[in-house]
Design a protein around this motif. Structure first.
Motif, PDB file in Angstrom:
ATOM      1  N   LEU A  15      53.091  28.991  31.474  1.00  0.00           N
ATOM      2  CA  LEU A  15      53.177  28.927  32.936  1.00  0.00           C
ATOM      3  C   LEU A  15      53.733  30.244  33.493  1.00  0.00           C
ATOM      4  O   LEU A  15      53.256  30.743  34.517  1.00  0.00           O
ATOM      5  CB  LEU A  15      54.095  27.752  33.332  1.00  0.00           C
ATOM      6  CG  LEU A  15      54.057  27.310  34.791  1.00  0.00           C
ATOM      7  CD1 LEU A  15      52.657  26.828  35.170  1.00  0.00           C
ATOM      8  CD2 LEU A  15      55.073  26.201  35.025  1.00  0.00           C
ATOM      9  N   SER A  19      51.420  32.060  36.212  1.00  0.00           N
ATOM     10  CA  SER A  19      51.860  31.966  37.601  1.00  0.00           C
ATOM     11  C   SER A  19      52.214  33.345  38.158  1.00  0.00           C
ATOM     12  O   SER A  19      52.812  34.172  37.474  1.00  0.00           O
ATOM     13  CB  SER A  19      53.083  31.047  37.674  1.00  0.00           C
ATOM     14  OG  SER A  19      53.908  31.397  38.750  1.00  0.00           O
ATOM     15  N   THR A  20      51.840  33.565  39.412  1.00  0.00           N
ATOM     16  CA  THR A  20      52.168  34.845  40.062  1.00  0.00           C
ATOM     17  C   THR A  20      53.672  34.912  40.342  1.00  0.00           C
ATOM     18  O   THR A  20      54.269  35.984  40.327  1.00  0.00           O
ATOM     19  CB  THR A  20      51.417  34.953  41.419  1.00  0.00           C
ATOM     20  OG1 THR A  20      50.075  34.616  41.198  1.00  0.00           O
ATOM     21  CG2 THR A  20      51.541  36.330  42.040  1.00  0.00           C
ATOM     22  N   TRP A  21      54.283  33.740  40.598  1.00  0.00           N
ATOM     23  CA  TRP A  21      55.650  33.707  41.104  1.00  0.00           C
ATOM     24  C   TRP A  21      56.723  33.530  40.037  1.00  0.00           C
ATOM     25  O   TRP A  21      57.852  34.007  40.207  1.00  0.00           O
ATOM     26  CB  TRP A  21      55.795  32.561  42.127  1.00  0.00           C
ATOM     27  CG  TRP A  21      55.139  32.923  43.409  1.00  0.00           C
ATOM     28  CD1 TRP A  21      53.883  32.571  43.829  1.00  0.00           C
ATOM     29  CD2 TRP A  21      55.685  33.752  44.433  1.00  0.00           C
ATOM     30  NE1 TRP A  21      53.617  33.115  45.047  1.00  0.00           N
ATOM     31  CE2 TRP A  21      54.707  33.854  45.458  1.00  0.00           C
ATOM     32  CE3 TRP A  21      56.901  34.429  44.594  1.00  0.00           C
ATOM     33  CZ2 TRP A  21      54.922  34.595  46.610  1.00  0.00           C
ATOM     34  CZ3 TRP A  21      57.112  35.162  45.744  1.00  0.00           C
ATOM     35  CH2 TRP A  21      56.116  35.251  46.737  1.00  0.00           C
TER      36      TRP A  21
END
Ligand code: HEM
Length: 158
Positions: A15, A19-21
């Motif tokens: 993840l 995920s970008t964040w």
């Protein structure tokens, strides 16, 4: 030819990569953690080195130590999460290994300080100059922690 061994990937690691964040958030938490850790340690070290001698060393230690220990609980898990995104690369990275070695050295130095010169702190709690061993250890502490930050920052470039 045998295929290279790839370590198992945990769901959170996957993840973090997709995920970008998540990666920047964990990295930001890592930064919050080490800012509090290194900030509190360096403030204490400067006091032992002779700054603000009217402030009690024991009172300052009592105030700052919970911040340092609490920050370790942020820095280590977030560091481990960042590490888990590229374990093979980090293990082969000499700067990363140097950083871990320096963290270990800083921990040993802090333990030696508390088991050694700090035991006589009542004699130099306020106004007096700390013993030479205490000043050498706190000066080393500042140098080691600043080097850990340098190594951490270098990881993005080496
Ligand atoms: C205890 C004091 C520590 C300090 C002062 C510290 C400092 C730093 C700094 C300055 C960075 C760069 C942040 C950036 O460029 O945005 C960094 C990144 C990193 N730290 Fe730490 N760190 C500490 C502990 C740890 C530990 C215990 C681990 C591993 C178990 C770890 C693993 C990492 C990894 C893997 C990165 C790189 C992330 C990347 O850019 O790919 N750190 N650290």
């Amino acid at each position: 030819m045998t295929a290279p061994i790839t370590p198992p990937e945990f769901p959170l690691t996957a993840l973090m990569k997709s995920s970008t964040w998540l990666f920047p958030l964990v990295e930001t938490a890592h930064i919050w953690g080490f800012v509090i850790l290194v900030g509190s340690v360096v403030m204490f070290d400067l006091r032992v080195l002779g700054m603000a001698k009217t402030i009690s060393v024991r009172a300052l230690s009592k105030f700052l130590l919970p911040f340092s220990l609490g920050a370790v609980l942020i820095v280590v898990p977030t560091g481990a999460l960042l590490f888990a995104t590229q374990p093979t690369e980090f293990l082969a990275n000499r700067v990363f290994m140097l950083k871990l070695g320096l963290i270990f050295l800083a921990g040993c130095n802090a333990l030696a300080f508390h088991a050694g010169p700090y035991r006589s702190v009542t004699e130099w709690d306020t106004s007096a100059t700390a013993p030479l061993s205490a000043r050498l250890m706190t000066a080393a502490s500042i140098a080691i922690w600043l080097s850990v930050i340098l190594c951490g920052r270098m990881l993005a470039y080496v």
